[in-house]
Design a protein around this motif. Structure first.
Motif, short mmCIF file in Angstrom:
data_model
loop_
_atom_site.label_atom_id
_atom_site.label_comp_id
_atom_site.label_asym_id
_atom_site.label_seq_id
_atom_site.Cartn_x
_atom_site.Cartn_y
_atom_site.Cartn_z
N UNK A 29 0.84 -1.20 0.00
CA UNK A 29 0.00 0.00 0.00
C UNK A 29 0.87 1.26 0.00
N UNK A 30 1.93 1.24 0.80
CA UNK A 30 2.82 2.40 0.90
C UNK A 30 3.48 2.70 -0.44
N UNK A 31 3.96 1.68 -1.13
CA UNK A 31 4.61 1.90 -2.43
C UNK A 31 3.61 2.45 -3.45
N UNK A 32 2.38 1.95 -3.41
CA UNK A 32 1.35 2.45 -4.32
C UNK A 32 1.08 3.93 -4.07
N UNK A 33 1.10 4.33 -2.81
CA UNK A 33 0.71 5.70 -2.42
C UNK A 33 1.89 6.62 -2.14
N UNK A 34 3.11 6.17 -2.42
CA UNK A 34 4.28 6.99 -2.11
C UNK A 34 4.23 8.35 -2.79
N UNK A 35 3.86 8.39 -4.06
CA UNK A 35 3.79 9.66 -4.78
C UNK A 35 2.70 10.56 -4.22
N UNK A 36 1.61 9.95 -3.72
CA UNK A 36 0.52 10.73 -3.11
C UNK A 36 1.01 11.39 -1.83
N UNK A 37 1.76 10.64 -1.02
CA UNK A 37 2.30 11.17 0.24
C UNK A 37 3.23 12.35 -0.03
N UNK A 38 4.09 12.21 -1.03
CA UNK A 38 5.01 13.30 -1.39
C UNK A 38 4.24 14.53 -1.86
N UNK A 39 3.19 14.30 -2.66
CA UNK A 39 2.39 15.42 -3.17
C UNK A 39 1.69 16.14 -2.03
N UNK A 40 1.20 15.40 -1.04
CA UNK A 40 0.55 16.02 0.12
C UNK A 40 1.55 16.88 0.90
#
Length: 218
Positions: A29-40
């Motif tokens: 899940x973390x790898x899938x959402x890594x770019x989302x976390x950075x964007x936030x």
């Protein structure tokens, strides 16, 4: 030296397998959402201007593709874990996420709602009553996302309304747990928490609270 054939050894082995299952699901899940976390993180450094709005729109697209479907996928993966027993679920979480991408309208609806709340949160910052309204709306939307993800991910036979009526208190508790685990990571800067167990643990707890199938408890 621990003898894994003893009763105590078997408990230690079961606990290790349980933790490994939790980790592999969450790491995917973390790898899938890594770019989302950075964007936030980037979005948080912007003032309310054209740049903020543009990045927020990009974030909505990313939430549609990554975050919302991956949450639904996590419920499906946790169900497989609870039915078939512990194991490594990294690949399965990725495959389930790909499957959940098909729910385009549903994913976009929640992502759009989250994007609007992020915008209004920035807009109302410093204004007590409007900001409280936005925060309350955010909790309600997250609760709706959590119960919808359970329904879609596990293909529950109950309708959304039936689930809400059956588990009103449990939905609130599960939502608070999800928010708490994510906030702990931000406030205490426990970077390892979001990698190891933040989402998979909260989904696991919600799954058990909402009466998900459990056939092999290890």
């Amino acid at each position: 030296m621990i003898n894994l054939k003893t009763k105590g050894g078997q408990k230690i082995l079961a606990a290790g397998n349980w933790a490994w299952s939790l980790f592999t699901i969450n790491f995917a899940w973390f790898l899938i959402n890594f770019s989302v976390i950075l964007t936030l993180i980037v979005l948080g450094s912007f003032e309310l201007n054209v740049g903020f709005i543009m990045i927020n729109l990009i974030l909505v697209v990313m939430l549609t593709i990554f975050t919302v479907p991956s949450l639904m996928a996590t419920f499906r993966t946790v169900e497989d874990w609870q039915v078939n027993g512990s194991g490594s679920f990294f690949k399965e979480e990725i495959m389930n996420w790909v499957q959940m991408l098909r729910n385009v309208k549903l994913n976009l609806s929640f992502a759009g709602g989250l994007g609007l709340l992020i915008f209004f949160n920035k807009l109302s910052f410093g204004l007590v009553l409007p900001h409280m309204f936005v925060l309350t709306s955010s909790i309600i939307l997250l609760a709706m996302l959590l119960i919808t993800s359970f329904k879609v991910g596990t293909e529950a036979t109950q309708s959304f309304t039936e689930l809400c009526l059956d588990f009103p208190v449990k939905i609130i508790v599960a939502t608070v747990i999800l928010i708490t685990l994510l906030i702990l990571n931000l406030v205490l800067q426990l970077a390892f928490l979001i990698v190891i167990c933040s989402v998979s643990l909260s989904v696991f707890i919600a799954y058990r609270m909402f009466g998900g199938r459990v056939e092999k408890n290890d």
